[in-house]
Scaffold this motif. Structure first.
Motif, PDB file in Angstrom:
ATOM      1  N   LEU A 227       0.806  -1.223   0.000  1.00 38.59           N
ATOM      2  CA  LEU A 227       0.000   0.000   0.000  1.00 38.59           C
ATOM      3  C   LEU A 227       0.841   1.277   0.000  1.00 38.59           C
ATOM      4  O   LEU A 227       0.295   2.369  -0.103  1.00 38.59           O
TER       5      LEU A 227
ATOM      6  N   PRO B  52       1.565   5.077  -4.359  1.00 40.54           N
ATOM      7  CA  PRO B  52       0.370   5.842  -4.755  1.00 40.54           C
ATOM      8  C   PRO B  52      -0.411   5.141  -5.870  1.00 40.54           C
ATOM      9  O   PRO B  52      -1.645   5.160  -5.867  1.00 40.54           O
TER      10      PRO B  52
ATOM     11  N   ARG C 145      -0.701   1.892  -6.355  1.00 38.85           N
ATOM     12  CA  ARG C 145      -1.454   0.779  -5.796  1.00 38.85           C
ATOM     13  C   ARG C 145      -2.621   1.262  -4.945  1.00 38.85           C
ATOM     14  O   ARG C 145      -3.686   0.651  -4.935  1.00 38.85           O
ATOM     15  N   MET C 146      -2.446   2.376  -4.265  1.00 39.11           N
ATOM     16  CA  MET C 146      -3.576   2.944  -3.517  1.00 39.11           C
ATOM     17  C   MET C 146      -4.695   3.354  -4.477  1.00 39.11           C
ATOM     18  O   MET C 146      -5.877   3.126  -4.199  1.00 39.11           O
ATOM     19  N   ARG C 147      -4.321   3.926  -5.617  1.00 34.95           N
ATOM     20  CA  ARG C 147      -5.323   4.317  -6.610  1.00 34.95           C
ATOM     21  C   ARG C 147      -6.009   3.089  -7.208  1.00 34.95           C
ATOM     22  O   ARG C 147      -7.207   3.114  -7.487  1.00 34.95           O
TER      23      ARG C 147
ATOM     24  N   ALA D  29      -8.502   1.899  -4.674  1.00 35.49           N
ATOM     25  CA  ALA D  29      -9.620   2.848  -4.666  1.00 35.49           C
ATOM     26  C   ALA D  29     -10.527   2.630  -5.870  1.00 35.49           C
ATOM     27  O   ALA D  29     -11.759   2.615  -5.739  1.00 35.49           O
TER      28      ALA D  29
END
Length: 116
Positions: A18, A21, A23-25, A28
């Motif tokens: 995580l 950025p 992978r966070m997107r 999401a």
């Protein structure tokens, strides 16, 4: 992934996954529902190759899962979706996880493999 606290090594892998950025997107975007690689790449504005690298990392720690399906015209589509998870991070959780860590050398080697 359940609400139970992960062990130290697992927590390190999850947080490393995580820490990007991109992978966070991806997580999401998949929260809105499952999607296939080409469409997801277009929505995120990144190449399919780069997206697949990030999806493999997320899948390796159990945050997303994949399923290969055939479209009506016979094309193989790989769909991804978020695996429901609930991760609570507190000093006590970190304390418990830290007590189960394997050697630091092994963790650093695993972390380097994940960035290659």
């Amino acid at each position: 992934m359940t609400a139970s606290s992960p062990g130290g090594d697992e927590l390190v892998r999850i947080l490393a996954a995580l820490a990007s950025p991109h992978r966070m997107r991806v997580v999401a975007a998949l929260t809105g529902g499952r999607n296939y690689v080409s469409r997801l790449a277009r929505e995120l504005g990144i190449s399919r190759a780069l997206l697949q690298v990030h999806l493999r990392k997320l899948e390796s720690v159990g945050l997303v899962s994949s399923d290969l399906e055939l479209s009506e015209d016979g094309k193989a589509l790989k769909f991804y979706e978020v695996v429901p998870f609930d991760l609570t991070l507190t000093p006590r959780v970190i304390q418990g996880a830290a007590s189960t860590l394997t050697s630091l050398d092994a963790l650093e080697t695993d972390a380097k493999k994940g960035t290659e």
